[in-house]
Write a protein that holds these residues in place. Structure first.
Motif, PDB file in Angstrom:
ATOM      1  N   LEU A  67       0.833  -1.203   0.000  1.00  0.00           N
ATOM      2  CA  LEU A  67       0.000   0.000   0.000  1.00  0.00           C
ATOM      3  C   LEU A  67       0.870   1.257   0.000  1.00  0.00           C
ATOM      4  N   ASP A 126      -1.499   6.807  -1.246  1.00  0.00           N
ATOM      5  CA  ASP A 126      -2.867   7.334  -1.239  1.00  0.00           C
ATOM      6  C   ASP A 126      -3.918   6.252  -1.450  1.00  0.00           C
ATOM      7  N   VAL A 127      -3.718   5.118  -0.807  1.00  0.00           N
ATOM      8  CA  VAL A 127      -4.638   3.990  -0.920  1.00  0.00           C
ATOM      9  C   VAL A 127      -4.796   3.360   0.459  1.00  0.00           C
ATOM     10  N   ARG A 187      -9.929   1.682  -1.114  1.00  0.00           N
ATOM     11  CA  ARG A 187     -10.135   2.881  -1.930  1.00  0.00           C
ATOM     12  C   ARG A 187      -8.797   3.522  -2.246  1.00  0.00           C
ATOM     13  N   LEU A 188      -8.783   4.187  -3.381  1.00  0.00           N
ATOM     14  CA  LEU A 188      -7.600   4.894  -3.844  1.00  0.00           C
ATOM     15  C   LEU A 188      -7.999   6.336  -4.104  1.00  0.00           C
ATOM     16  N   SER A 228      -5.461   6.565 -12.088  1.00  0.00           N
ATOM     17  CA  SER A 228      -5.929   5.922 -10.847  1.00  0.00           C
ATOM     18  C   SER A 228      -6.247   4.451 -11.082  1.00  0.00           C
ATOM     19  N   ALA A 258      -4.410   1.346  -9.213  1.00  0.00           N
ATOM     20  CA  ALA A 258      -5.167   0.300  -8.509  1.00  0.00           C
ATOM     21  C   ALA A 258      -4.821  -1.076  -9.069  1.00  0.00           C
TER      22      ALA A 258
END
Length: 129
Positions: free
Chosen positions: A32, A37-38, A67-68, A82, A86
């Motif tokens: 992560l 930012d996830v 969530r990202l 994004s 992911a």
């Protein structure tokens, strides 16, 4: 004496199993951090396939969701970057020694600036938790 050795062996096994879970969660966290930012919102043990008729030793399966954050598009649908990040995260999860496969990848971009993702992690039976 044999009884004491057996108990010590059992206790060592319990300690090792607890350590494996810590190692597994640390491994996920490290991946992560790489993507940034996830965050994870769900990590849930799934029932064995067929419940009662499942073969002994079948690999554990975990439902994972998270969530990202898309800093570049905070008020609109998330960018292609994004989605790429992911997918990269799920690929990184698949490279873990604890994970045999990542299945059922799903993405949801209905919330502005946030990409929701879900998948199933099939754990490596050679590295049981």
């Amino acid at each position: 004496m044999a009884g004491a050795r057996s108990r010590v062996g059992s206790l060592q096994e319990v300690v090792e199993l607890k350590s494996r879970w810590s190692d597994f969660l640390g491994d996920l966290q490290g991946r992560l951090v790489i993507v940034e930012d996830v965050w994870l919102e769900k990590l849930q043990l799934l029932p064995a396939a067929g419940d009662k008729g499942a073969a002994a030793g079948a690999p554990l399966r975990l439902a994972l969701g998270g969530r990202l954050l898309d800093w570049n598009n905070p008020t609109s649908k998330v960018s292609a970057d994004s989605y790429r990040r992911a997918k990269w995260l799920l690929q990184l999860f698949g490279q873990s020694e604890f994970i045999a496969a990542v299945e059922g990848e799903r993405f949801d971009n209905t919330q502005p600036g946030i990409l929701r993702f879900d998948c199933t992690l099939v754990l490596n039976p050679h590295r049981p938790l």
